[in-house]
Scaffold this motif. Structure first.
Motif, PDB file in Angstrom:
ATOM      1  N   THR A  33       0.907  -0.689  -0.159  1.00 53.90           N
ATOM      2  CA  THR A  33       0.095   0.071  -0.308  1.00 53.90           C
ATOM      3  C   THR A  33       0.989   1.156  -0.299  1.00 53.90           C
ATOM      4  O   THR A  33       2.289   1.135   0.495  1.00 53.90           O
ATOM      5  N   ASP A  34       0.398   2.685  -0.378  1.00 56.60           N
ATOM      6  CA  ASP A  34       0.725   3.938  -0.373  1.00 56.60           C
ATOM      7  C   ASP A  34       1.110   3.893   0.742  1.00 56.60           C
ATOM      8  O   ASP A  34       2.169   4.554   1.629  1.00 56.60           O
ATOM      9  N   SER A  35       0.182   3.426   1.806  1.00 54.73           N
ATOM     10  CA  SER A  35       0.896   4.110   3.312  1.00 54.73           C
ATOM     11  C   SER A  35       1.786   3.701   4.359  1.00 54.73           C
ATOM     12  O   SER A  35       2.453   4.176   4.308  1.00 54.73           O
ATOM     13  N   TRP A  36       2.124   2.208   4.014  1.00 55.44           N
ATOM     14  CA  TRP A  36       3.200   1.626   4.381  1.00 55.44           C
ATOM     15  C   TRP A  36       4.325   1.912   3.147  1.00 55.44           C
ATOM     16  O   TRP A  36       5.565   2.090   4.441  1.00 55.44           O
ATOM     17  N   GLU A  38       4.702   4.914   2.369  1.00 60.34           N
ATOM     18  CA  GLU A  38       4.750   6.824   3.197  1.00 60.34           C
ATOM     19  C   GLU A  38       5.472   6.280   4.658  1.00 60.34           C
ATOM     20  O   GLU A  38       6.001   7.627   5.230  1.00 60.34           O
ATOM     21  N   SER A  39       4.921   5.432   5.522  1.00 63.08           N
ATOM     22  CA  SER A  39       5.000   5.528   6.587  1.00 63.08           C
ATOM     23  C   SER A  39       6.544   4.371   7.321  1.00 63.08           C
ATOM     24  O   SER A  39       7.385   4.604   7.739  1.00 63.08           O
ATOM     25  N   VAL A  40       6.889   2.927   5.773  1.00 62.22           N
ATOM     26  CA  VAL A  40       7.855   2.474   6.579  1.00 62.22           C
ATOM     27  C   VAL A  40       9.061   2.802   5.855  1.00 62.22           C
ATOM     28  O   VAL A  40      10.815   3.087   6.107  1.00 62.22           O
ATOM     29  N   ALA A  41       8.848   3.173   3.766  1.00 64.24           N
ATOM     30  CA  ALA A  41      10.249   3.038   3.096  1.00 64.24           C
ATOM     31  C   ALA A  41      10.251   4.649   3.335  1.00 64.24           C
ATOM     32  O   ALA A  41      10.460   5.190   2.172  1.00 64.24           O
ATOM     33  N   LYS A  42      11.520   4.258   4.190  1.00 61.19           N
ATOM     34  CA  LYS A  42      11.859   5.646   4.436  1.00 61.19           C
ATOM     35  C   LYS A  42      12.641   6.656   3.453  1.00 61.19           C
ATOM     36  O   LYS A  42      13.101   7.452   2.511  1.00 61.19           O
ATOM     37  N   SER A  43      13.590   5.523   2.930  1.00 59.48           N
ATOM     38  CA  SER A  43      15.135   5.968   1.947  1.00 59.48           C
ATOM     39  C   SER A  43      14.517   6.290   0.408  1.00 59.48           C
ATOM     40  O   SER A  43      15.148   6.436  -0.328  1.00 59.48           O
ATOM     41  N   THR A  63      10.314  -9.317   5.785  1.00 59.44           N
ATOM     42  CA  THR A  63      10.379  -8.269   5.924  1.00 59.44           C
ATOM     43  C   THR A  63      10.158  -7.717   4.158  1.00 59.44           C
ATOM     44  O   THR A  63      10.189  -8.854   3.522  1.00 59.44           O
ATOM     45  N   TYR A  64       9.812  -6.669   3.850  1.00 55.94           N
ATOM     46  CA  TYR A  64       9.205  -6.070   2.695  1.00 55.94           C
ATOM     47  C   TYR A  64      10.721  -5.759   2.087  1.00 55.94           C
ATOM     48  O   TYR A  64      10.628  -4.748   2.677  1.00 55.94           O
ATOM     49  N   VAL A  65      11.155  -5.742   1.405  1.00 59.97           N
ATOM     50  CA  VAL A  65      13.021  -5.164   1.046  1.00 59.97           C
ATOM     51  C   VAL A  65      12.512  -4.246  -0.299  1.00 59.97           C
ATOM     52  O   VAL A  65      12.829  -5.725  -1.082  1.00 59.97           O
TER      53      VAL A  65
END
Length: 103
Positions: A33-36, A38-43, A63-65
């Motif tokens: 999701t876009d919200s994931w 925005e909140s998790v994929a800081k780089s 995890t999802y990387v």
């Protein structure tokens, strides 16, 4: 179609956080999701490149990387994760071999 650099069963290391793991799934592009994101994929890794589902060594975390955050592990030792048997039949000394039907 973008070619994935890593494959299911391959041992990897995270470039930023240093943890080891094993790839259990590959998405040719970001599939969350876009919200994931925005909140998790800081780089802010690219969404149009491969992303990987990874069992993290010495934890129960999956995890999802993004591909750009991974490298091939230089260690061939097995990882410790409670879901290994769900995804893999055995370890051949350098990679995990997927259970039948999970390729």
């Amino acid at each position: 179609m973008v070619k994935a650099r890593f494959y299911i069963g391959q041992l990897i290391e995270h470039n930023l956080f240093g943890y080891r793991g094993v790839v259990v799934g590959v998405d040719s592009c970001f599939n969350h999701t876009d919200s994931w994101y925005e909140s998790v994929a800081k780089s802010r890794p690219p969404k149009d490149k491969p992303w990987y589902h990874v069992l993290v060594d010495e934890s129960d975390y999956v995890t999802y990387v993004a591909e750009r955050n991974l490298r091939t592990s230089l260690e061939d030792r097995q990882i410790d994760h409670p879901l290994l048997g769900h995804y893999f039949d055995r370890f051949d000394g350098s990679r995990y071999l997927p259970r039948q039907g999970l390729h």
